[in-house]
Design a protein around this motif. Structure first.
Motif, PDB file in Angstrom:
ATOM      1  N   ASN A 163      -0.721 -11.105 -10.637  1.00  7.86           N
ATOM      2  CA  ASN A 163      -1.411  -9.823 -10.552  1.00  7.86           C
ATOM      3  C   ASN A 163      -1.982  -9.560  -9.167  1.00  7.86           C
ATOM      4  OD1 ASN A 163      -2.291  -7.436 -12.038  1.00  7.86           O
ATOM      5  ND2 ASN A 163      -4.366  -8.198 -11.734  1.00  7.86           N
ATOM      6  N   LEU A 164      -2.202 -10.617  -8.392  1.00  8.12           N
ATOM      7  CA  LEU A 164      -2.809 -10.472  -7.072  1.00  8.12           C
ATOM      8  C   LEU A 164      -2.034  -9.490  -6.195  1.00  8.12           C
ATOM      9  CD1 LEU A 164      -4.880 -11.468  -4.924  1.00  8.12           C
ATOM     10  CD2 LEU A 164      -3.229 -13.254  -4.353  1.00  8.12           C
ATOM     11  N   PHE A 165      -0.723  -9.602  -6.197  1.00  8.28           N
ATOM     12  CA  PHE A 165       0.091  -8.737  -5.344  1.00  8.28           C
ATOM     13  C   PHE A 165       0.041  -7.281  -5.812  1.00  8.28           C
ATOM     14  CE2 PHE A 165       1.506 -12.997  -4.614  1.00  8.28           C
ATOM     15  CZ  PHE A 165       1.806 -13.031  -3.260  1.00  8.28           C
ATOM     16  N   LEU A 166      -0.095  -7.093  -7.103  1.00  5.43           N
ATOM     17  CA  LEU A 166      -0.170  -5.732  -7.635  1.00  5.43           C
ATOM     18  C   LEU A 166      -1.483  -5.056  -7.260  1.00  5.43           C
ATOM     19  CD1 LEU A 166       1.296  -6.335 -11.225  1.00  5.43           C
ATOM     20  CD2 LEU A 166       2.479  -5.439  -9.210  1.00  5.43           C
ATOM     21  N   VAL A 167      -2.610  -5.788  -7.365  1.00  8.85           N
ATOM     22  CA  VAL A 167      -3.902  -5.170  -7.081  1.00  8.85           C
ATOM     23  C   VAL A 167      -4.079  -4.890  -5.593  1.00  8.85           C
ATOM     24  CG1 VAL A 167      -5.020  -6.084  -9.137  1.00  8.85           C
ATOM     25  CG2 VAL A 167      -5.102  -7.422  -7.023  1.00  8.85           C
ATOM     26  N   ILE A 168      -3.440  -5.685  -4.737  1.00 10.75           N
ATOM     27  CA  ILE A 168      -3.500  -5.405  -3.297  1.00 10.75           C
ATOM     28  C   ILE A 168      -2.600  -4.227  -2.959  1.00 10.75           C
ATOM     29  CG2 ILE A 168      -3.078  -6.294  -0.973  1.00 10.75           C
ATOM     30  CD1 ILE A 168      -5.460  -7.573  -2.386  1.00 10.75           C
ATOM     31  N   ARG A 169      -1.420  -4.200  -3.525  1.00  8.10           N
ATOM     32  CA  ARG A 169      -0.492  -3.103  -3.238  1.00  8.10           C
ATOM     33  C   ARG A 169      -1.040  -1.757  -3.704  1.00  8.10           C
ATOM     34  NH1 ARG A 169       6.002  -3.133  -4.683  1.00  8.10           N
ATOM     35  NH2 ARG A 169       6.552  -1.274  -3.473  1.00  8.10           N
ATOM     36  N   SER A 170      -1.747  -1.765  -4.836  1.00  6.73           N
ATOM     37  CA  SER A 170      -2.300  -0.516  -5.371  1.00  6.73           C
ATOM     38  C   SER A 170      -3.580  -0.094  -4.673  1.00  6.73           C
ATOM     39  CB  SER A 170      -2.582  -0.684  -6.871  1.00  6.73           C
ATOM     40  OG  SER A 170      -3.661  -1.588  -7.082  1.00  6.73           O
ATOM     41  N   GLY A 171      -4.198  -1.030  -3.913  1.00 10.83           N
ATOM     42  CA  GLY A 171      -5.460  -0.732  -3.268  1.00 10.83           C
ATOM     43  C   GLY A 171      -6.660  -1.005  -4.154  1.00 10.83           C
ATOM     44  N   GLN A 172      -6.437  -1.498  -5.352  1.00  4.89           N
ATOM     45  CA  GLN A 172      -7.548  -1.835  -6.250  1.00  4.89           C
ATOM     46  C   GLN A 172      -8.434  -2.904  -5.625  1.00  4.89           C
ATOM     47  OE1 GLN A 172      -6.341  -2.805 -10.267  1.00  4.89           O
ATOM     48  NE2 GLN A 172      -8.207  -3.986 -10.651  1.00  4.89           N
ATOM     49  N   ASP A 173      -7.804  -3.918  -5.009  1.00  2.00           N
ATOM     50  CA  ASP A 173      -8.509  -4.883  -4.174  1.00  2.00           C
ATOM     51  C   ASP A 173      -8.063  -4.642  -2.737  1.00  2.00           C
ATOM     52  OD1 ASP A 173      -9.659  -5.910  -6.433  1.00  2.00           O
ATOM     53  OD2 ASP A 173      -8.460  -7.745  -6.479  1.00  2.00           O
ATOM     54  N   GLU A 174      -8.979  -4.859  -1.793  1.00  2.00           N
ATOM     55  CA  GLU A 174      -8.712  -4.454  -0.412  1.00  2.00           C
ATOM     56  C   GLU A 174      -8.060  -5.542   0.429  1.00  2.00           C
ATOM     57  OE1 GLU A 174     -12.495  -1.423  -0.721  1.00  2.00           O
ATOM     58  OE2 GLU A 174     -12.753  -3.497  -0.051  1.00  2.00           O
ATOM     59  N   VAL A 175      -8.256  -6.783   0.038  1.00  5.73           N
ATOM     60  CA  VAL A 175      -7.648  -7.893   0.776  1.00  5.73           C
ATOM     61  C   VAL A 175      -7.531  -9.090  -0.159  1.00  5.73           C
ATOM     62  CG1 VAL A 175      -9.888  -8.652   1.680  1.00  5.73           C
ATOM     63  CG2 VAL A 175      -7.796  -9.336   2.868  1.00  5.73           C
ATOM     64  N   GLY A 176      -6.496  -9.878   0.028  1.00  8.60           N
ATOM     65  CA  GLY A 176      -6.323 -11.097  -0.743  1.00  8.60           C
ATOM     66  C   GLY A 176      -6.563 -12.325   0.110  1.00  8.60           C
ATOM     67  N   PHE A 177      -7.437 -13.217  -0.360  1.00  4.48           N
ATOM     68  CA  PHE A 177      -7.621 -14.544   0.238  1.00  4.48           C
ATOM     69  C   PHE A 177      -7.283 -15.531  -0.859  1.00  4.48           C
ATOM     70  CE2 PHE A 177     -10.141 -12.232   3.326  1.00  4.48           C
ATOM     71  CZ  PHE A 177      -9.994 -12.951   4.505  1.00  4.48           C
ATOM     72  N   SER A 178      -6.024 -15.967  -0.912  1.00  5.09           N
ATOM     73  CA  SER A 178      -5.598 -16.789  -2.039  1.00  5.09           C
ATOM     74  C   SER A 178      -4.425 -17.693  -1.673  1.00  5.09           C
ATOM     75  CB  SER A 178      -5.240 -15.895  -3.229  1.00  5.09           C
ATOM     76  OG  SER A 178      -5.239 -16.613  -4.434  1.00  5.09           O
ATOM     77  N   ASN A 179      -4.521 -18.360  -0.501  1.00  8.28           N
ATOM     78  CA  ASN A 179      -3.468 -19.279  -0.065  1.00  8.28           C
ATOM     79  C   ASN A 179      -2.103 -18.587  -0.027  1.00  8.28           C
ATOM     80  OD1 ASN A 179      -3.312 -22.175   0.731  1.00  8.28           O
ATOM     81  ND2 ASN A 179      -1.732 -22.252  -0.842  1.00  8.28           N
ATOM     82  N   ILE A 180      -2.077 -17.394   0.539  1.00  8.99           N
ATOM     83  CA  ILE A 180      -0.869 -16.568   0.567  1.00  8.99           C
ATOM     84  C   ILE A 180      -0.071 -16.860   1.836  1.00  8.99           C
ATOM     85  CG2 ILE A 180       0.033 -14.216   0.522  1.00  8.99           C
ATOM     86  CD1 ILE A 180      -2.738 -13.411  -0.708  1.00  8.99           C
ATOM     87  N   THR A 181       1.177 -17.248   1.667  1.00  8.98           N
ATOM     88  CA  THR A 181       2.054 -17.538   2.798  1.00  8.98           C
ATOM     89  C   THR A 181       2.667 -16.254   3.348  1.00  8.98           C
ATOM     90  OG1 THR A 181       2.610 -19.665   1.814  1.00  8.98           O
ATOM     91  CG2 THR A 181       4.072 -18.853   3.538  1.00  8.98           C
ATOM     92  N   VAL A 182       2.716 -16.157   4.667  1.00  9.37           N
ATOM     93  CA  VAL A 182       3.379 -15.013   5.303  1.00  9.37           C
ATOM     94  C   VAL A 182       4.891 -15.207   5.215  1.00  9.37           C
ATOM     95  CG1 VAL A 182       3.642 -13.650   7.405  1.00  9.37           C
ATOM     96  CG2 VAL A 182       1.462 -14.790   6.919  1.00  9.37           C
ATOM     97  N   THR A 183       5.577 -14.214   4.671  1.00  8.72           N
ATOM     98  CA  THR A 183       7.043 -14.214   4.648  1.00  8.72           C
ATOM     99  C   THR A 183       7.539 -12.863   5.153  1.00  8.72           C
ATOM    100  OG1 THR A 183       7.382 -13.278   2.430  1.00  8.72           O
ATOM    101  CG2 THR A 183       6.942 -15.647   2.557  1.00  8.72           C
ATOM    102  N   GLU A 184       8.763 -12.840   5.642  1.00  4.36           N
ATOM    103  CA  GLU A 184       9.318 -11.580   6.137  1.00  4.36           C
ATOM    104  C   GLU A 184       9.478 -10.571   5.007  1.00  4.36           C
ATOM    105  OE1 GLU A 184       9.804 -10.625   9.309  1.00  4.36           O
ATOM    106  OE2 GLU A 184       8.767 -12.488   9.762  1.00  4.36           O
ATOM    107  N   GLU A 185       9.801 -11.036   3.814  1.00  3.55           N
ATOM    108  CA  GLU A 185       9.925 -10.125   2.676  1.00  3.55           C
ATOM    109  C   GLU A 185       8.588  -9.519   2.304  1.00  3.55           C
ATOM    110  OE1 GLU A 185      13.745 -11.664   0.111  1.00  3.55           O
ATOM    111  OE2 GLU A 185      11.861 -12.759  -0.124  1.00  3.55           O
ATOM    112  N   ARG A 186       7.539 -10.310   2.291  1.00  3.75           N
ATOM    113  CA  ARG A 186       6.218  -9.783   1.958  1.00  3.75           C
ATOM    114  C   ARG A 186       5.722  -8.804   3.011  1.00  3.75           C
ATOM    115  NH1 ARG A 186       3.663 -15.606  -0.073  1.00  3.75           N
ATOM    116  NH2 ARG A 186       4.667 -15.568  -2.146  1.00  3.75           N
ATOM    117  N   LYS A 187       6.144  -9.000   4.258  1.00  5.84           N
ATOM    118  CA  LYS A 187       5.720  -8.082   5.320  1.00  5.84           C
ATOM    119  C   LYS A 187       6.306  -6.680   5.149  1.00  5.84           C
ATOM    120  CE  LYS A 187       5.952  -9.827   9.524  1.00  5.84           C
ATOM    121  NZ  LYS A 187       6.427 -10.692  10.626  1.00  5.84           N
TER     122      LYS A 187
END
Length: 319
Positions: free
Chosen positions: A121-145
């Motif tokens: 759900n973390l990715f959904l709430v950030i994408r929708s703007g419900q949460d403003e930033v995620g701090f949850s051991n998230i790896t940077v990937t080219e697809e996520r960018k």
């Protein structure tokens, strides 16, 4: 096992550097191998390391985010110590991720609002703007960018956890998992690494791995303990913690977040909302003044420090 006993086991094994935990709040004191007494605070009253507001950075926060004076931070609520987990009251979120989020909120002049959620759900709430930033051991990937913006703050490392009295002594390359039954979190960076390793093995004529997915950490831990799986592949800080707490498992390999490719952990925000630059500048402020290093030392993650936060650094390649 109680969280107090868990913390004792963790510190005894890892020899945490001095946390500076005040004596007037709950803490666990243990004798470290170097002869010093170390403390780790597991109470709801964390006495977090704090930072001062920097007006020149705070003004860069988009108005839509700073309007209510709060920073809504999505963080995993599933319990992954020492990244993010519940304090002794079984409610308050503590760990390195909440601590770094607190520093950033302070520099931006915002009140920290931690919002626990599932990994999926973390990715959904950030994408929708419900949460403003995620701090949850998230790896940077080219697809996520393609969908999110990032501000890096830690090196990503992954660990292999196995049963303590089992036959497996080392996993550091694809051939080591040939024919094993292994578990990994769905939708994670480590899943992509595992799938690549398995594909390489099959291409080389080696036996395929059987990959098993569980929804909660307690489920994989039970499966590992009972012998239903041979190994678990997850964030190195978490597997080291669990091995220390349980006394029934061990870590037999640590690899970069991309397998053979280095990776970075980052704060994640909605693509194009203009927030990533302020996040990165806030992180660089606490990197320069030493507060970032204090937080990492507190959770024995100094080895994952980075010298500079970057906006949208190179991510792991597309699969």
């Amino acid at each position: 096992m109680s969280r107090r006993l868990a913390a004792t086991a963790l510190v005894a094994l890892l020899a945490l550097t001095a946390c500076g935990t005040p004596d007037d709040i709950d803490a666990v004191a243990v004798d470290a191998p170097d002869g010093t007494t170390q403390k780790i605070n597991t109470s709801p009253d964390q006495k977090r390391i704090r930072a001062a507001k920097v007006d020149a950075i705070a003004v860069q926060v988009p108005e839509a985010i700073r309007a209510d004076g709060r920073l809504a931070v999505g963080v995993s609520g599933e319990g992954s110590p020492p990244l993010a987990f519940r304090a002794d009251d079984d409610r308050t979120l503590i760990g390195v991720e909440p601590d770094i989020a607190q520093l950033v909120a302070d520099v931006l002049g915002l009140e920290l609002d931690l919002r626990p959620t599932s990994w999926e759900n973390l990715f959904l709430v950030i994408r929708s703007g419900q949460d403003e930033v995620g701090f949850s051991n998230i790896t940077v990937t080219e697809e996520r960018k393609d969908i999110y913006d990032f501000a890096s703050y830690r090196v990503d490392s992954l660990g292999w956890e196995v049963k303590k009295d089992g036959a497996i002594e080392k996993i550091d390359k694809p051939a080591d998992i040939a024919g094993l039954t292994v578990s990994v979190g769905s939708g994670t960076n480590q899943e992509q690494v595992l799938l690549r390793w398995d594909a390489q093995n099959k291409a080389a004529g080696l036996p395929a791995a059987k990959i098993v997915y569980y929804q909660r950490p307690t489920e994989y831990q039970l499966a590992l303990r009972s012998g239903q799986i041979d190994a678990y592949f997850g964030p190195n800080p978490s597997v080291v913690y669990h091995a220390a707490v349980s006394g029934e498992t061990k870590v037999v390999g640590v690899v970069p977040g991309g397998g053979q490719v280095p990776a970075q952990i980052a704060a994640m925000t909605k693509k194009g909302n203009g927030f990533a630059t302020a996040l990165s500048e806030a992180l660089n402020t606490v990197i320069r003044d030493g507060r970032y290093a204090e937080v990492l030392r507190r959770w024995n993650l100094s080895s994952e420090a980075i010298p500079t936060s970057e906006v949208n650094p190179p991510g792991l390649p597309r699969t």
